[in-house]
Design a protein around this motif. Structure first.
Motif, PDB file in Angstrom:
ATOM      1  N   UNK A  56     128.091  61.994  32.035  1.00 40.17           N
ATOM      2  CA  UNK A  56     129.527  62.239  32.184  1.00 40.17           C
ATOM      3  C   UNK A  56     130.352  60.956  32.183  1.00 40.17           C
ATOM      4  N   UNK A  57     129.729  59.807  32.522  1.00 38.15           N
ATOM      5  CA  UNK A  57     130.500  58.572  32.662  1.00 38.15           C
ATOM      6  C   UNK A  57     129.551  57.382  32.619  1.00 38.15           C
ATOM      7  N   UNK A  58     130.053  56.265  32.097  1.00 42.15           N
ATOM      8  CA  UNK A  58     129.360  54.972  32.146  1.00 42.15           C
ATOM      9  C   UNK A  58     130.258  54.017  32.931  1.00 42.15           C
ATOM     10  N   UNK A  71     127.893  48.409  26.453  1.00 40.98           N
ATOM     11  CA  UNK A  71     128.765  49.525  26.841  1.00 40.98           C
ATOM     12  C   UNK A  71     129.244  50.307  25.627  1.00 40.98           C
ATOM     13  N   UNK A  72     129.686  49.607  24.591  1.00 36.75           N
ATOM     14  CA  UNK A  72     130.180  50.292  23.392  1.00 36.75           C
ATOM     15  C   UNK A  72     129.067  51.101  22.738  1.00 36.75           C
ATOM     16  N   UNK A  73     127.869  50.523  22.682  1.00 37.31           N
ATOM     17  CA  UNK A  73     126.727  51.228  22.080  1.00 37.31           C
ATOM     18  C   UNK A  73     126.372  52.475  22.889  1.00 37.31           C
ATOM     19  N   UNK A  78     125.963  58.367  23.775  1.00 31.45           N
ATOM     20  CA  UNK A  78     126.091  59.479  24.729  1.00 31.45           C
ATOM     21  C   UNK A  78     127.374  60.279  24.563  1.00 31.45           C
ATOM     22  N   UNK A  79     128.406  59.641  24.037  1.00 27.87           N
ATOM     23  CA  UNK A  79     129.721  60.270  23.996  1.00 27.87           C
ATOM     24  C   UNK A  79     130.468  60.180  25.302  1.00 27.87           C
ATOM     25  N   UNK A  80     129.852  59.560  26.331  1.00 33.42           N
ATOM     26  CA  UNK A  80     130.478  59.479  27.650  1.00 33.42           C
ATOM     27  C   UNK A  80     131.561  58.408  27.670  1.00 33.42           C
ATOM     28  N   UNK A  81     132.665  58.645  28.380  1.00 39.73           N
ATOM     29  CA  UNK A  81     133.680  57.602  28.535  1.00 39.73           C
ATOM     30  C   UNK A  81     133.155  56.456  29.387  1.00 39.73           C
ATOM     31  N   UNK A  82     133.788  55.298  29.219  1.00 42.90           N
ATOM     32  CA  UNK A  82     133.415  54.111  29.988  1.00 42.90           C
ATOM     33  C   UNK A  82     134.507  53.825  31.010  1.00 42.90           C
ATOM     34  N   UNK A 124     135.023  46.887  23.880  1.00 41.97           N
ATOM     35  CA  UNK A 124     135.295  48.303  24.144  1.00 41.97           C
ATOM     36  C   UNK A 124     136.556  48.405  24.987  1.00 41.97           C
ATOM     37  N   UNK A 125     137.125  49.577  24.972  1.00 43.50           N
ATOM     38  CA  UNK A 125     138.313  49.880  25.772  1.00 43.50           C
ATOM     39  C   UNK A 125     137.929  50.937  26.806  1.00 43.50           C
ATOM     40  N   UNK A 126     137.969  50.605  28.093  1.00 43.42           N
ATOM     41  CA  UNK A 126     137.631  51.614  29.102  1.00 43.42           C
ATOM     42  C   UNK A 126     138.582  52.815  29.025  1.00 43.42           C
ATOM     43  N   UNK A 127     138.010  53.996  28.898  1.00 47.85           N
ATOM     44  CA  UNK A 127     138.826  55.209  28.894  1.00 47.85           C
ATOM     45  C   UNK A 127     139.251  55.582  30.309  1.00 47.85           C
TER      46      UNK A 127
END
Length: 248
Positions: A56-58, A71-73, A78-82, A124-127
């Motif tokens: 659900x989350x990283x 993190x981007x990989x 997984x498709x999970x937001x960071x 990466x951009x944290x969602x």
């Protein structure tokens, strides 16, 4: 919710660099290791019976490359937001550590010369942008993200309702975890005094164990004893004008 299980994911060596898998109603990954670690982390996640699409989350604990490098990989796999703290957006967006490392001792001075620590990770951009204490209930975990600045300005830890503290580099195992159970500083801190304040705030919440980025889990009572000695050491360094802090 059922008890949250904290599963270490070795990224380098047995415990030299750790990520973590938190198992609750839904799984959450904490930290993403060095660049190129995504498949290794994912393999260990699946080995624990977790479908990567269920993550659900990283959560990234701070802006050092051995914690956000993949993190981007992992987001793609997984498709999970960071999730990351706003104060460490610079490294996340650039893929590079924002400023030079400030060693805490001889090991840090040696490691600061390692080119891999100055390499560029995929940005990466944290969602999920962290600004303060943040509940993870909506991500299926009985836990909170706790800002713990000092190691970097945007360092965070994750505290489960059961008392497990996934502490990033708030404290470390001695010699990058080679001496089991012995607390120590990690190789670098931006602000050692602020970091110690953050550590003491977390210890005041009476965690049952500290799960660190470098080393095996640490016993809170042993960390308290170490923190007391560390306070005296930092006071002496400050009085002697030898305490290096970011921006000073």
């Amino acid at each position: 919710m059922s008890r949250t299980k904290v599963v270490p994911i070795p990224v380098m060596g047995r415990h030299n660099i750790n990520a973590y898998l938190l198992l609750g109603r839904r799984p959450v990954i904490v930290d993403a290791g060095t660049p190129g670690s995504g498949q290794r982390i994912l393999g260990q996640v699946t080995a624990h019976g977790v479908d990567p699409s269920d993550v659900s989350l990283i959560v990234i604990t701070h802006g050092h490359i051995d914690h956000f490098g993949s993190a981007a990989e992992l987001h793609r796999l997984t498709g999970a937001p960071v999730a990351g703290h706003i104060a460490d957006l610079g490294p996340y967006r650039s893929g590079r550590v924002r400023e030079s490392y400030l060693p805490t001792g001889p090991m840090g001075r040696l490691m600061a010369r390692n080119r891999k620590l100055h390499a560029r990770a995929e940005p990466f951009e944290p969602a999920v942008l962290i600004r303060g204490e943040t509940s993870l209930e909506d991500f299926g975990l009985a836990a909170r993200i706790m800002p713990t600045p000092g190691h970097t300005a945007g360092s965070v830890s994750v505290l489960t309702d059961d008392g497990d503290l996934v502490a990033g580099d708030l404290v470390a195992g001695s010699f990058m975890g080679l001496i089991r159970g012995k607390p120590a500083n990690p190789p670098f801190h931006d602000d050692p005094q602020q970091n110690l304040t953050s550590l003491r705030k977390m210890l005041a919440l009476n965690p049952t164990a500290l799960h660190v980025g470098h080393g095996n889990p640490l016993d809170p009572d042993r960390v308290r004893q170490w923190a007391y000695r560390e306070h005296d050491r930092l006071v002496r360094l400050h009085a002697a004008g030898r305490l290096t802090t970011r921006g000073k």
